[in-house]
Motif scaffolding. Structure first.
Motif, PDB file in Angstrom:
ATOM      1  N   UNK A 237       0.850  -1.200   0.000  1.00  0.00           N
ATOM      2  CA  UNK A 237       0.000   0.000   0.000  1.00  0.00           C
ATOM      3  C   UNK A 237       0.879   1.240   0.000  1.00  0.00           C
ATOM      4  N   UNK A 238       2.032   1.155   0.696  1.00  0.00           N
ATOM      5  CA  UNK A 238       3.001   2.260   0.722  1.00  0.00           C
ATOM      6  C   UNK A 238       4.355   1.638   0.415  1.00  0.00           C
ATOM      7  N   UNK A 239       5.046   2.202  -0.567  1.00  0.00           N
ATOM      8  CA  UNK A 239       6.239   1.565  -1.083  1.00  0.00           C
ATOM      9  C   UNK A 239       7.448   2.508  -1.057  1.00  0.00           C
ATOM     10  N   UNK A 240       8.282   2.348  -0.045  1.00  0.00           N
ATOM     11  CA  UNK A 240       9.550   3.074   0.043  1.00  0.00           C
ATOM     12  C   UNK A 240       9.366   4.595  -0.031  1.00  0.00           C
ATOM     13  N   UNK A 241       8.525   5.111   0.840  1.00  0.00           N
ATOM     14  CA  UNK A 241       8.263   6.562   0.820  1.00  0.00           C
ATOM     15  C   UNK A 241       9.187   7.299   1.792  1.00  0.00           C
ATOM     16  N   UNK A 242       9.859   8.307   1.266  1.00  0.00           N
ATOM     17  CA  UNK A 242      10.663   9.206   2.090  1.00  0.00           C
ATOM     18  C   UNK A 242      10.117  10.610   1.894  1.00  0.00           C
ATOM     19  N   UNK A 243       9.698  11.224   2.996  1.00  0.00           N
ATOM     20  CA  UNK A 243       9.039  12.532   2.911  1.00  0.00           C
ATOM     21  C   UNK A 243       9.315  13.317   4.184  1.00  0.00           C
ATOM     22  N   UNK A 244       9.651  14.577   4.011  1.00  0.00           N
ATOM     23  CA  UNK A 244       9.949  15.469   5.125  1.00  0.00           C
ATOM     24  C   UNK A 244       8.886  16.558   5.179  1.00  0.00           C
ATOM     25  N   UNK A 245       8.245  16.728   6.303  1.00  0.00           N
ATOM     26  CA  UNK A 245       7.281  17.828   6.432  1.00  0.00           C
ATOM     27  C   UNK A 245       7.855  18.824   7.437  1.00  0.00           C
ATOM     28  N   UNK A 246       8.139  20.028   6.953  1.00  0.00           N
ATOM     29  CA  UNK A 246       8.810  21.023   7.797  1.00  0.00           C
ATOM     30  C   UNK A 246       7.850  21.619   8.825  1.00  0.00           C
ATOM     31  N   UNK A 247       8.395  22.016   9.970  1.00  0.00           N
ATOM     32  CA  UNK A 247       7.593  22.647  11.021  1.00  0.00           C
ATOM     33  C   UNK A 247       6.875  23.878  10.475  1.00  0.00           C
ATOM     34  N   UNK A 248       5.599  23.978  10.775  1.00  0.00           N
ATOM     35  CA  UNK A 248       4.827  25.156  10.368  1.00  0.00           C
ATOM     36  C   UNK A 248       4.328  25.110   8.935  1.00  0.00           C
ATOM     37  N   UNK A 249       4.623  24.005   8.222  1.00  0.00           N
ATOM     38  CA  UNK A 249       4.201  23.956   6.814  1.00  0.00           C
ATOM     39  C   UNK A 249       2.895  23.174   6.676  1.00  0.00           C
ATOM     40  N   UNK A 250       2.317  23.272   5.490  1.00  0.00           N
ATOM     41  CA  UNK A 250       1.139  22.459   5.171  1.00  0.00           C
ATOM     42  C   UNK A 250       1.517  21.578   3.996  1.00  0.00           C
ATOM     43  N   UNK A 251       1.403  20.274   4.186  1.00  0.00           N
ATOM     44  CA  UNK A 251       1.736  19.336   3.112  1.00  0.00           C
ATOM     45  C   UNK A 251       0.477  18.575   2.740  1.00  0.00           C
ATOM     46  N   UNK A 252       0.128  18.598   1.457  1.00  0.00           N
ATOM     47  CA  UNK A 252      -1.054  17.871   0.987  1.00  0.00           C
ATOM     48  C   UNK A 252      -0.613  16.591   0.294  1.00  0.00           C
ATOM     49  N   UNK A 253      -1.056  15.442   0.840  1.00  0.00           N
ATOM     50  CA  UNK A 253      -0.808  14.150   0.188  1.00  0.00           C
ATOM     51  C   UNK A 253      -1.902  13.974  -0.842  1.00  0.00           C
ATOM     52  N   UNK A 254      -1.520  13.870  -2.109  1.00  0.00           N
ATOM     53  CA  UNK A 254      -2.528  13.745  -3.163  1.00  0.00           C
ATOM     54  C   UNK A 254      -2.246  12.510  -4.008  1.00  0.00           C
ATOM     55  N   UNK A 255      -3.270  12.067  -4.718  1.00  0.00           N
ATOM     56  CA  UNK A 255      -3.108  10.903  -5.572  1.00  0.00           C
ATOM     57  C   UNK A 255      -4.456  10.232  -5.750  1.00  0.00           C
ATOM     58  N   UNK A 256      -4.525   9.337  -6.709  1.00  0.00           N
ATOM     59  CA  UNK A 256      -5.795   8.676  -7.005  1.00  0.00           C
ATOM     60  C   UNK A 256      -6.179   7.749  -5.851  1.00  0.00           C
ATOM     61  N   UNK A 257      -7.415   7.289  -5.893  1.00  0.00           N
ATOM     62  CA  UNK A 257      -7.923   6.400  -4.859  1.00  0.00           C
ATOM     63  C   UNK A 257      -7.050   5.145  -4.770  1.00  0.00           C
TER      64      UNK A 257
END
Ligand code: ATP
Length: 310
Positions: free
Chosen positions: A16-36
């Motif tokens: 379902x999740x394959x080798x994801x590396x993601x950094x969300x910085x303090x105070x930021x807004x990150x939108x995870x998007x993608x098809x169903x």
């Protein structure tokens, strides 16, 4: 603030999740998007340990989440889901006070926090604090859900399709409130949406998932100008991607100095989107609009040709 590193999660042998590396910085807004089915909700649930990763690590404020007790983690991370999940037999104020009560805050502090949050989400406390969830509209319930998630002053707000169930105008109102709240409180937000318009409108960073893989991160303007793969381009509109790009750019990004001539119509705001500018041009049959104020404070103009500049 939160960093996913090489995260994998499978259900019954399917990744379902394959080798994801993601950094969300303090105070930021990150939108995870993608098809169903691309793995967005799974990634969110891994953050607050509703699910455990098979591989990789998640660091929250420097610490591995597996070393933080789930109860503490969920106190430090607010969680808002589409179905809201308000307790039906509790008033709005009691719902919002759930976490502060668990934390044992004194009642005066809880009352103050509840009133402040109701104001923040645009529900006057005098009118709404004593009502029950079924006496509220769907949009109002969503607002209470956001207030409840913010009540314990979380460092991170996780939101899974928070506005999915409300009509478009109400949704835009909720998006505006969320952006205002974030500006005021500086809360870091990780939000799941499959609505392209919402993802672009909220600004921040986009993280585009497809079949469990993270394909691209960047601002809406960056991603729409240079989609990393065909799947990203398809998600953002395929042949209509160019139109969606106009939603991600502001009049001020493209306008140039110039004195408007008489009869060019009402000036448009530099903060308006290029989409709104194009809509005005089409509706009014003009190829030029005066711009109220550029970044340097001077008046400017926007030509139709400015919309197609690279
Ligand atoms: N608890 C579970 N058990 C089995 N399979 C699951 C479970 N949760 C998710 N999956 C599967 O993992 C994949 C990713 O699901 P996920 O809900 O993360 O996607 P999503 O991008 O959030 O989708 P949507 O936008 O439809 O909510 C899907 O194939 C889904 O069927």
């Amino acid at each position: 603030m939160i960093r996913f590193e090489g995260i994998c999660k499978s259900f019954g042998g399917a990744r379902a999740v394959n080798d994801v590396t993601l950094d969300v910085a303090r105070g930021s807004l990150c939108a995870l998007v993608g098809t169903s089915g691309s793995g967005k909700s799974t990634l969110l649930r891994l953050a607050n340990r509703l699910l455990e990763a098979d591989e990789g690590s998640i660091r929250f404020d420097g610490a591995d989440v597996t070393n933080i007790p789930p109860v503490e983690l969920r106190r430090r991370m607010g969680y808002v889901i589409q179905s809201v999940g308000l307790f039906p037999h509790w008033t709005v104020e009691r719902n919002i006070a759930t976490v502060p009560r668990l934390l044992g805050w004194p009642s005066a502090r809880i009352d103050q926090r509840v009133a402040e949050l109701l104001d923040l989400v645009g529900l006057p406390p005098g009118l709404h604090a004593r009502r029950y969830p079924d006496e509220l509209s769907g949009g109002q319930q969503q607002r209470v859900g956001v207030a409840r998630a913010l009540a314990g002053e979380p460092e991170l707000l996780l939101m899974d399709e928070p506005f999915g169930a409300v009509d478009p105008p109400t949704r835009r109102g909720l998006q505006d409130s969320l952006m205002a709240i974030q500006k005021r409180t500086g809360t870091t937000i990780l939000l799941v949406t499959h609505d392209v318009e919402e993802a672009i409108r909220l600004g921040g960073t986009l993280a585009v998932l497809d079949q469990g893989r993270l394909l691209q991160t960047g601002t809406p303007a960056q991603v729409l100008a240079q989609p990393a793969t065909d799947a990203v381009a398809r998600f953002f509109g395929g042949p209509l991607l160019g139109l969606n790009r106009l939603k991600a750019l502001r009049v001020g990004d493209r306008a140039h100095a110039g004195a408007p001539s008489p009869g060019e119509g009402e000036p448009i705001d530099a903060e308006a989107t290029l989409e709104a500018a194009l809509a005005r041009m089409v509706a009014e049959g003009r190829s030029r609009l005066p711009v109220r104020r550029l970044a340097n404070g001077a008046p400017g103009v926007l030509d139709l040709a400015d919309l197609v500049r690279p």
